[in-house]
Design a protein around this motif. Sequence first.
Motif, short mmCIF file in Angstrom:
data_model
loop_
_atom_site.label_atom_id
_atom_site.label_comp_id
_atom_site.label_asym_id
_atom_site.label_seq_id
_atom_site.Cartn_x
_atom_site.Cartn_y
_atom_site.Cartn_z
N UNK A 191 0.82 -1.22 0.00
CA UNK A 191 0.00 0.00 0.00
C UNK A 191 0.85 1.25 0.00
N UNK A 192 1.93 1.25 0.78
CA UNK A 192 2.83 2.41 0.81
C UNK A 192 3.46 2.64 -0.56
N UNK A 193 3.86 1.57 -1.22
CA UNK A 193 4.45 1.69 -2.56
C UNK A 193 3.44 2.24 -3.57
N UNK A 194 2.16 1.95 -3.33
CA UNK A 194 1.13 2.38 -4.27
C UNK A 194 0.57 3.77 -3.95
N UNK A 195 1.10 4.40 -2.89
CA UNK A 195 0.69 5.78 -2.63
C UNK A 195 0.01 6.04 -1.31
N UNK A 196 -0.02 5.04 -0.40
CA UNK A 196 -0.60 5.29 0.92
C UNK A 196 0.27 6.27 1.69
N UNK A 197 -0.33 6.97 2.64
CA UNK A 197 0.41 7.94 3.43
C UNK A 197 1.58 7.28 4.17
N UNK A 198 2.74 7.91 4.11
CA UNK A 198 3.94 7.33 4.71
C UNK A 198 3.82 7.24 6.23
N UNK A 199 3.25 8.26 6.86
CA UNK A 199 3.14 8.27 8.32
C UNK A 199 2.19 7.17 8.79
N UNK A 200 1.03 7.06 8.15
CA UNK A 200 0.07 6.01 8.51
C UNK A 200 0.68 4.63 8.29
N UNK A 268 7.60 13.28 -0.06
CA UNK A 268 7.08 13.18 -1.42
C UNK A 268 5.78 13.94 -1.56
N UNK A 269 5.55 14.42 -2.74
CA UNK A 269 4.31 15.16 -2.99
C UNK A 269 3.12 14.26 -2.73
N UNK A 270 2.25 14.70 -1.83
CA UNK A 270 1.10 13.89 -1.47
C UNK A 270 0.09 13.88 -2.60
N UNK A 271 -0.56 12.75 -2.77
CA UNK A 271 -1.62 12.59 -3.74
C UNK A 271 -2.87 12.22 -2.97
N UNK A 274 -5.08 9.35 -4.27
CA UNK A 274 -4.48 8.01 -4.13
C UNK A 274 -4.45 7.59 -2.66
N UNK A 275 -4.20 8.53 -1.76
CA UNK A 275 -4.19 8.18 -0.34
C UNK A 275 -5.57 7.72 0.12
N UNK A 277 -7.78 6.20 -1.77
CA UNK A 277 -7.93 4.85 -2.32
C UNK A 277 -7.20 3.83 -1.44
N UNK A 278 -5.99 4.19 -1.00
CA UNK A 278 -5.21 3.29 -0.16
C UNK A 278 -5.83 3.11 1.23
N UNK A 279 -6.55 4.13 1.71
CA UNK A 279 -7.28 3.95 2.97
C UNK A 279 -8.33 2.86 2.81
N UNK A 280 -9.02 2.86 1.68
CA UNK A 280 -9.97 1.79 1.40
C UNK A 280 -9.29 0.43 1.30
N UNK A 281 -8.12 0.44 0.71
CA UNK A 281 -7.33 -0.80 0.58
C UNK A 281 -6.95 -1.34 1.96
N UNK A 282 -6.50 -0.46 2.87
CA UNK A 282 -6.17 -0.88 4.22
C UNK A 282 -7.41 -1.37 4.96
N UNK A 283 -8.54 -0.70 4.74
CA UNK A 283 -9.78 -1.11 5.40
C UNK A 283 -10.19 -2.52 4.95
N UNK A 284 -10.06 -2.79 3.66
CA UNK A 284 -10.38 -4.13 3.15
C UNK A 284 -9.45 -5.18 3.76
N UNK A 285 -8.17 -4.84 3.89
CA UNK A 285 -7.22 -5.76 4.51
C UNK A 285 -7.61 -6.05 5.96
#
Length: 417
Positions: A191-200, A268-271, A274-275, A277-285
């Motif tokens: 998820x981090x590689x795909x654009x999830x927030x680095x801090x989270x 890195x420039x935040x998107x 995409x972040x 989307x990655x929150x949804x990805x983490x929620x599904x996990x």
Amino acid sequence: MSSTTERSEAESLGRRLLNKVPEVTIWFWVIKILCTTVGESFADWVNTTLGVGLVNTSLIFTAVLAGALGWQLSTDRYAPVAYWLTVVVLSVTGTLYTDILTDSQGVPLAVSSAVFAGLLALVFGVWYARERTLSIHSIVTRPRELFYWLAVLVTFALGTAVGDWTLELTGWTPGTSVLLPLALIAVIVIGWRLGAGAVLSFWLAYVLTRPLGANLGDWLASPDTDGGLGLGTAATSLVFLAAILATVVHLTRSRSDVIEADRTERSPTANPARERIMLGYFALAAVAAVALLAWAHQQPHEVAAGEAEVSAPAPAASLAPGRATAAFPPAEVTKLRAITADTLAKVDAGDRAGATERVKDLETAWDDDQSTLEAEDAQTWHALDGQIDQVLQAVRAAHPERAAEDHALNALLASLG
């Protein structure tokens, strides 16, 4: 003092404090997992093998933590020895605090997991409200440094509770239970590689390294009869402490994890899209992990000895001296007494693996003789059966108490004449 001068001094202080936190490299995660494993195995070794006791061990390590944290706070830049010593002691202390709630106070693991999760959320909430960031690369003031170490302590306690709760829910062996946090960490890295927030991503992985390291330690230390490798807590602690020491020496010499003083933090420039989307990805996990645990909980399995018995079992009926010998063949009673005496000797010698192995012989011998002995004197058989159950629970407990083991074994020896 002019505002320009004040700002210059503040920036200088910021760089010095920034250097007290290591760069997050592969070495950071390697040594973090090593520290969490030591936290589990070393706490168990001091508490049970040395017979210090849970409360006394907690008091000792709380004092050690105060000294280590004081040293870390007094340094003016990142020093691998001071930093990682603090992490190791925090790991041991966080484990002990969770064990006190579970083993001494009888707090269910589900409750302690929820309490520590809420406490961590509170720490992060206050930290962010005050500082507007949770990034470890922005720890440039004393309050941020204190927030950081408080969060680390709570993550260790939370990870211990969640890891033990997982074992209790699923009945998995320690080796199998390593796979779940390992898989979730892999999911976070993707998820981090795909654009999830680095801090989270960082803090999620940081929490999960605790059950990963703890289960790894249990797997190495547990006897093979419980699905482990049988190294014991002492050997496991020594191996991982040596690995930590070697890694710290390497980092001290290479300085590969030191943030240079003249480096400005580059994010890195935040998107935002995409972040999200990655929150949804983490929620599904997370939903998938919960579903897996629920499924495993529904499967037939043996609850790990000592982990589901939050409250003390009812005392078994005692027997008058000589009652067992009078009721059963003397040879059978002598055999059971010899196994019990051997188990007690191994417990007193701190041979955890040997005691667990020997008490298995007691269980096997008693089960093999059940049909014969119960038919001869059912009342005596049931009284001894209850005492043997208490011995098995005490010796096989996830966090054995020396006093409980001694009491159960000596009571059985007295009943056996």
